[in-house]
Design a protein around this motif. Structure first.
Motif, short mmCIF file in Angstrom:
data_model
loop_
_atom_site.label_atom_id
_atom_site.label_comp_id
_atom_site.label_asym_id
_atom_site.label_seq_id
_atom_site.Cartn_x
_atom_site.Cartn_y
_atom_site.Cartn_z
N UNK A 7 -44.89 -56.64 78.59
CA UNK A 7 -43.86 -55.59 77.86
C UNK A 7 -43.74 -55.92 76.33
N UNK A 8 -44.69 -56.79 75.81
CA UNK A 8 -44.37 -57.24 74.48
C UNK A 8 -44.20 -55.95 73.60
N UNK A 9 -43.47 -55.87 72.61
CA UNK A 9 -43.38 -54.92 71.63
C UNK A 9 -43.43 -53.25 72.37
N UNK A 10 -42.96 -53.23 73.65
CA UNK A 10 -43.04 -51.96 74.30
C UNK A 10 -41.85 -51.06 73.78
N UNK A 11 -41.96 -49.73 73.91
CA UNK A 11 -41.02 -48.89 73.26
C UNK A 11 -40.40 -48.11 74.59
N UNK A 12 -39.25 -48.44 74.77
CA UNK A 12 -38.56 -47.71 76.10
C UNK A 12 -37.36 -47.28 75.91
N UNK A 13 -37.22 -46.62 74.57
CA UNK A 13 -36.02 -46.02 74.15
C UNK A 13 -35.49 -44.97 75.22
N UNK A 14 -34.36 -44.94 75.46
CA UNK A 14 -33.49 -43.89 76.44
C UNK A 14 -34.19 -44.11 77.78
N UNK A 15 -34.75 -45.11 77.99
CA UNK A 15 -35.53 -45.26 79.55
C UNK A 15 -34.60 -45.60 80.66
N UNK A 16 -34.58 -45.00 81.58
CA UNK A 16 -33.67 -45.33 82.92
C UNK A 16 -34.32 -46.35 83.72
N UNK A 17 -33.62 -47.53 83.39
CA UNK A 17 -34.30 -48.69 84.28
C UNK A 17 -33.18 -49.51 85.00
N UNK A 18 -32.17 -48.91 85.46
CA UNK A 18 -31.20 -49.22 86.41
C UNK A 18 -31.61 -50.18 87.45
N UNK A 19 -31.18 -51.46 87.47
CA UNK A 19 -31.49 -52.38 88.62
C UNK A 19 -32.83 -52.77 88.51
N UNK A 20 -33.58 -52.62 87.44
CA UNK A 20 -35.03 -53.00 87.47
C UNK A 20 -35.08 -54.43 87.77
N UNK A 21 -36.29 -54.95 88.09
CA UNK A 21 -36.69 -56.29 88.12
C UNK A 21 -37.47 -56.77 87.03
N UNK A 22 -37.10 -57.70 86.22
CA UNK A 22 -37.87 -58.09 84.90
C UNK A 22 -37.65 -59.46 84.89
N UNK A 23 -37.59 -60.18 85.87
CA UNK A 23 -37.45 -61.71 85.77
C UNK A 23 -38.56 -62.30 84.90
N UNK A 24 -38.18 -63.26 83.74
CA UNK A 24 -39.23 -63.67 83.13
C UNK A 24 -40.13 -63.18 82.26
N UNK A 25 -40.10 -61.69 82.22
CA UNK A 25 -40.97 -60.87 81.43
C UNK A 25 -40.82 -61.17 79.92
N UNK A 26 -41.88 -60.97 79.49
CA UNK A 26 -41.95 -61.14 77.76
C UNK A 26 -41.48 -59.68 77.29
N UNK A 27 -40.33 -59.50 76.78
CA UNK A 27 -40.07 -58.13 75.87
C UNK A 27 -39.67 -58.34 74.63
N UNK A 28 -40.36 -59.42 73.97
CA UNK A 28 -40.06 -59.65 72.73
C UNK A 28 -40.37 -58.66 71.87
#
Length: 194
Positions: A7-28
């Motif tokens: 998910x590097x440089x992804x655009x998730x504006x206004x996304x609904x990610x309640x309780x999502x599992x993103x352990x150790x993910x690269x969201x830089x």
């Protein structure tokens, strides 16, 4: 469960990610303005340079209330007006982050917050025990009930010019600190000269 997704440089504006599992993910560099990540599990994730704040007054920052952000990297991230109420940021790295956010009751124990901008942040009841806050900006921040035992505030901005043009120290009423808490010399001089 998005732990296997790049998910590097992804655009998730206004996304609904309640309780999502993103352990150790690269969201830089990700953009998540107005996203709802309440209760998300982001322990060990890389959010360096991510935009979780707002760019204008019409937008809301991301909602990270109750999120697990232990050990996460938010270096240089924008968290302007983000909601981090009750978030676990234990051992998180927030070097140079824009944290004008709601951090009520957040756990920032052992966090690296060097040069973070906490101007106007709400840190009521936040735990900043042993946090490295050197060079952080606390102008007009609300710290009532915050825990600063063992925190290093050397070089932090704890003074601001009030509406009358007078240099005023940040109000530490109700703040918990001890002999291991390090405050800037000019702040101590202002406090003890009153």
């Amino acid at each position: 469960d998005l732990t296997e997704v790049n998910l590097t440089a992804v655009t998730l504006n206004k996304a609904r990610l309640v309780g999502v599992k993103l352990w150790g993910v690269d969201l830089s560099g990700a953009q998540m303005v107005g996203a709802n990540l309440a209760g998300a599990r982001l322990a060990g994730a890389n959010l360096a340079g991510a935009d979780l704040g707002r760019s204008d007054a019409r937008e809301a920052g991301a909602n990270l209330s109750g999120a697990d952000l232990r050990g996460v990297s938010l270096n240089g991230a924008n968290l302007l007006a983000a909601g981090l109420r009750g978030a676990n940021l234990n051992r998180a790295s927030l070097v140079g982050a824009l944290l004008n956010a709601g951090l009520q009751g957040a756990d920032l124990t052992d966090a690296d917050m060097r040069s973070a901008n906490l101007q106007n942040a709400v840190l009521s009841g936040a735990r900043l025990t042993n946090a490295d806050l050197t060079g952080a900006n606390f102008q007009e921040a609300l710290l009532n009930g915050a825990r600063l035992e063992g925190a290093d505030l050397t070089g932090a901005t704890l003074m601001y010019t009030n509406t009358q043009g007078v240099m005023t120290p940040v109000d530490l009423a109700g703040v918990h600190y001890d002999e291991t808490t390090l405050f800037p010399l000019e702040f101590l001089e202002a406090i003890f000269s009153e």
